[in-house]
Write an enzyme that holds these catalytic residues in place. Structure first.
Site, PDB file in Angstrom:
ATOM      1  N   ALA A  48      69.534  67.821 -56.636  1.00 53.94           N
ATOM      2  CA  ALA A  48      70.793  67.414 -57.269  1.00 53.94           C
ATOM      3  C   ALA A  48      71.857  68.495 -57.115  1.00 53.94           C
ATOM      4  O   ALA A  48      72.894  68.451 -57.756  1.00 53.94           O
ATOM      5  CB  ALA A  48      70.568  67.125 -58.753  1.00 53.94           C
ATOM      6  N   SER A  49      71.613  69.452 -56.233  1.00 56.13           N
ATOM      7  CA  SER A  49      72.506  70.601 -56.160  1.00 56.13           C
ATOM      8  C   SER A  49      73.908  70.247 -55.676  1.00 56.13           C
ATOM      9  O   SER A  49      74.875  70.893 -56.047  1.00 56.13           O
ATOM     10  CB  SER A  49      71.906  71.676 -55.240  1.00 56.13           C
ATOM     11  OG  SER A  49      71.774  71.185 -53.923  1.00 56.13           O
ATOM     12  N   HIS A  50      74.027  69.222 -54.832  1.00 56.60           N
ATOM     13  CA  HIS A  50      75.341  68.861 -54.321  1.00 56.60           C
ATOM     14  C   HIS A  50      75.706  67.400 -54.578  1.00 56.60           C
ATOM     15  O   HIS A  50      76.877  67.069 -54.687  1.00 56.60           O
ATOM     16  CB  HIS A  50      75.413  69.108 -52.814  1.00 56.60           C
ATOM     17  CG  HIS A  50      75.402  70.547 -52.438  1.00 56.60           C
ATOM     18  ND1 HIS A  50      74.251  71.307 -52.467  1.00 56.60           N
ATOM     19  CD2 HIS A  50      76.383  71.375 -52.046  1.00 56.60           C
ATOM     20  CE1 HIS A  50      74.534  72.536 -52.089  1.00 56.60           C
ATOM     21  NE2 HIS A  50      75.816  72.610 -51.831  1.00 56.60           N
TER      22      HIS A  50
END
Length: 203
Positions: free
Chosen positions: A79-81
């Site tokens: 879910a980092s980007h």
């Protein structure tokens, strides 16, 4: 449009909740859509830079040189980007054939396809792949699709060795007179195991 038959895809994630079930689902979808080889890191965990290194370098059964890689791309669960899911704690990134993040042209094409899609191919009979299996273990998912468990570190560490002088770094970090100390923050991603491999085991 790329011909998929005979192609190789990497699937990995940062270990967050639902990482393993999502990988199992993607195996079925990729196998159902004529991807011939699926490479998955042991335990399904791999950092984004490591996925990029594997795309650029990995050849069947071993680590090659930069530019030798045969994978057409890599799917990274994080879910980092691109946060998604009910609470935005899950997401998907795609790295293209040179290891680079998917460009706008690619993502726009995927988005347009998502608006028109009415069905997708998968496989009906599937026995889950053991992601903890030893590196090199292979699973014949279908007669034309094989999953291989790969070393998550090898390509990345080899890449770093070409960029940095590990011997000098090791001498520097082990010199008690310099009093070198370091604080590492994995930022909740998959970097922890890679930091241990590089900073502890290699240096």
């Amino acid at each position: 449009e790329t011909t998929k038959t005979g192609q190789t895809m990497i699937v990995a994630g940062d270990g967050r909740y639902y990482n393993t079930p999502a990988i199992q689902t993607m195996i079925q979808i990729l196998a159902g859509n004529d991807i011939s080889e699926i490479w998955i890191p042991q335990y399904g965990i791999m950092s984004t830079p490591a996925v990029s290194a594997a795309i650029r370098r990995r050849v069947p059964d071993t680590c090659g040189k930069d530019g030798d890689g045969v994978a057409m791309g890599g799917i990274v669960l994080t879910a980092s980007h691109n946060p998604g899911g009910p609470t935005e704690d899950f997401g998907i990134k795609y790295n293209e054939g040179l290891g680079q993040p998917a460009g706008e042209e690619f993502t726009e094409a995927v988005y347009k396809e998502s608006l028109a899609i009415t069905s997708y191919e998968t496989i009906s009979e599937y026995k889950e792949v053991d992601l903890s299996a030893p590196v090199g273990t292979q699973y014949a998912v279908t007669p034309t699709c094989t999953v291989t468990i790969i070393d998550p570190f090898e390509d990345y560490v080899n890449c770093l060795r070409e960029c940095f002088d590990f011997d000098k770094l090791k001498r520097f970090s082990s010199d008690s007179k310099k009093g070198f100390r370091m604080l590492y923050d994995g930022m909740h991603g998959a970097g922890g195991p890679f930091a241990r491999r590089v900073l502890v085991e290699e240096l």
